[in-house]
Enzyme design. Structure first.
Site: not given
Ligand SMILES: *Cc1c(COP(=O)(O)O)cnc(C)c1O
Length: 428
Positions: A144, A239, A267
Site C-alpha cells: 500500500y 516507501d 506516520k
Molecule cells: C500508511 C501508509 C501510507 C499512506 O499514508 P497516509 O498518511 O495514510 O496517507 C503509505 N505507505 C505505507 C507503507 C503506509 O503504511
C-alpha cells in the site's frame, strides 16, 4: 464490555460521514460489529467513549511508537500553537527537522515535507518520472502506498479488506502505467522489466511490507531489486511510511544496508500529527519545484504544529540509544508468548515479525507475498479479533494489518496480552 456510547456515536456519524468514518480501515466492515469511538489515550492504553480500557496495538496505525500522549510531543505542540498555527511562510523549525531527519537517515541530502504518506508516495513517483523521463512504475501486489490513483492496483489492507483491489474511479489510462509484481519474487520483477524495456521510471516497495500483515523481504530480495534498478536506470523508491524511524533510526535502508533513490516517510515522522515527507540525494531533489520543473506544493506543508510534533518525536528517537533494541525484545517476547498460546490449542498459524512489527496469520504456510497472506482463515481472524477486544486488547480490525509494538508497553501488558491470546485461542 458495553459499547452504548460508541454505538450511538456511530449512528450519528453514519448520517453525515460516509460509513461513519473518515478512513475506511477504521470501520469494522471486515470483522463485523460497529467501530469503537476513542475518547482518550495515554502510554500503551486507549480509552473508549464507554470508558473501556484497551492495550493498544494499533497506535494510530504506527505513529505512536513511544506511546500515546507522549509528553515531549504534547508540550511541543501546545507551546507552538501559542505563536500561531500556520503562516504560509517558511519557518525555522522546518529546517531544524529537515537537518535532523537527514542526519538520521543514510543516503539522503534533502527532504520535502507534505501532509500525509499518500502525498509523499504520489509526489515521489512524479519526481521519479520527471527525473528519468519514463512513465511506467512497478509496484508489488499487497503493498500500500496511499490512495492516489496510480497505487490503487492490488493495494493491500484497506483496499483488500473491502474486496475492491481496483477501485472504480481509477482510469484505464492510469492503471496501464502501473505494473504489478509479486513480493519476494525477483524473477517476476526481472520479467516485467524485460517486457517493458526503457519504460520503467521506478520500482516502489515497502521494504518490509506491513499492509498485507507483516512480510519481511526474503534473503537478498532488496539487494536484487537494487541491482535490477541499477542495470536499467530505474529508480528504487522505498516507501518507508511505516518502517521509517521504526525499524531503525535510518529505517529499512539502514537495517538492510541498501540505498534507495527516493524514500517516503509518514506516520512516526509526524509524531501523531498529519505529516509525510519524501527525500533523496541532491541530484534527484534538484528536479523539484522551485529548483526544477517537477511540480509539488502544499498550503499546510511544513505546518508549525506538525513540525513541532515531528521534531519532538525524532529528537526522542535520536537520543534514545536503546530504543530499537527494547522494541525488538518486547516484540520477540510477544511473538514467543503468542506462538505458545496458539500452539497449546492447536491453532494453525504463522507469525511474521520484524523490529516492532508483528502479525499473526491464521495459516500454516509461510507468508511471503500477497497470495500466501490471502490464504489465511478470515473467519477465524474475525473471532480472534472480537475475542481479543472483549479481553481489552485492541488489534487492527483486519487480517491484513500489522501489530505495532510501542515502547510504552510494559512486560506486564505483554503478559496480559499473551494470556488473552490463550483464552481466546481456547474458544476458536
Ligand atoms: C500508511 C501508509 C501510507 C499512506 O499514508 P497516509 O498518511 O495514510 O496517507 C503509505 N505507505 C505505507 C507503507 C503506509 O503504511
Amino acid at each position: 464490555m458495553l459499547y452504548q456510547r460508541s454505538s450511538a456515536l456511530f449512528k450519528a456519524a453514519e448520517a453525515v460521514i460516509p460509513g461513519g468514518v473518515n478512513s475506511p480501515v477504521r470501520a469494522f466492515k471486515a470483522v463485523g460489529g460497529t467501530p469503537i469511538f476513542a475518547k482518550s489515550a495515554k502510554g500503551a492504553y486507549v480509552y473508549d467513549e464507554d470508558d473501556n480500557r484497551y492495550i493498544d496495538y494499533i497506535n494510530s496505525w504506527g505513529p505512536m511508537i513511544l506511546g500515546h500522549a507522549y509528553e515531549p510531543v504534547v508540550s511541543a505542540v501546545i507551546e507552538k500553537a501559542k505563536h500561531g498555527t500556520s503562516f504560509g511562510m517558511p519557518t525555522e523549525i522546518e529546517t531544524k527537522i529537515a537537518e535532523l531527519a537527514v542526519s538520521m537517515v543514510p543516503n539522503i541530502d534533502q527532504i520535502r515535507f507534505v501532509n500525509s504518506g499518500t502525498e509523499a508516495c504520489m509526489s515521489a513517483i512524479r519526481l521519479a518520472r520527471g527525473f528519468t523521463g519514463k512513465e511506467k512504475i512497478i509496484k508489488f501486489a499487497g503493498c500500500y502506498h496511499g490512495h492516489s490513483d496510480a497505487f490503487l492496483i492490488q493495494a493491500g489492507s484497506g483496499a483488500v479488506t473491502f474486496g475492491s483491489p481496483n477501485s472504480p474511479g481509477v482510469t484505464q489510462g492510469t492503471a496501464k502505467d502501473t505494473l504489478l509484481a509479486k513480493y519476494n519474487d525477483i524473477d517476476h520483477v526481472k520479467a516485467l522489466v524485460e517486457a517493458n524495456k526503457d519504460e520503467i521510471a521506478c520500482i516502489i516497495i515497502e521494504p518490509v511490507a506491513g499492509n498485507m500483515g507483516c512480510i519481511p523481504p526474503k534473503n537478498n530480495f532488496l539487494q536484487q531489486l537494487r541491482e535490477v534498478c541499477d542495470a536499467h536506470a530505474i529508480l528504487l523508491v522505498f516507501d518507508e511510511v511505516m518502517t521509517g524511524f521504526r525499524l531503525a533510526k535510518g529505517g529499512a535502508q539502514e537495517l538492510y544496508n541498501i540505498n534507495a533513490d527516493i524514500v517516503c516517510y509518514g506516520k512516526v515522522i509526524g509524531g501523531g500529527l498529519p505529516v509525510g515527507a519524501f527525500a533523496a540525494r541532491h541530484e534527484i531533489m534538484s528536479h523539484l519545484a522551485p529548483l526544477g520543473k517537477v511540480y509539488q506544493a502544499g498550503t499546510l506543508s511544513g505546518n508549525p504544529l506538525a513540525m513541532a510534533a515531528g521534531m519532538a518525536m525524532l529528537s526522542s528517537i535520536e537520543s534514545d540509544t536503546d530504543l530499537f533494541k527494547r522494541l525488538e525484545e518486547k516484540t520477540e517476547y510477544l511473538h514467543t508468548g503468542c506462538a505458545e498460546a496458539l500452539n497449546k490449542y492447536d491453532i494453525a498459524h504463522t507469525i511474521n515479525r520484524k523490529g516492532s512489527m508483528l502479525s499473526i496469520h491464521f495459516s500454516e504456510d509461510e507468508v511471503i507475498d500477497f497470495d500466501s497472506a490471502a490464504k489465511g482463515n478470515n473467519e477465524r481472524f474475525k473471532s480472534f479479533f472480537h475475542g481479543m477486544l472483549n479481553e481489552g486488547i485492541y488489534i487492527a480490525p483486519s487480517a491484513f494489518e500489522t501489530w505495532f509494538i510501542t515502547d510504552a508497553l510494559s512486560y506486564e501488558d505483554l503478559d496480559i496480552t499473551i494470556n488473552a491470546v490463550a483464552k481466546v485461542a481456547q474458544n476458536l
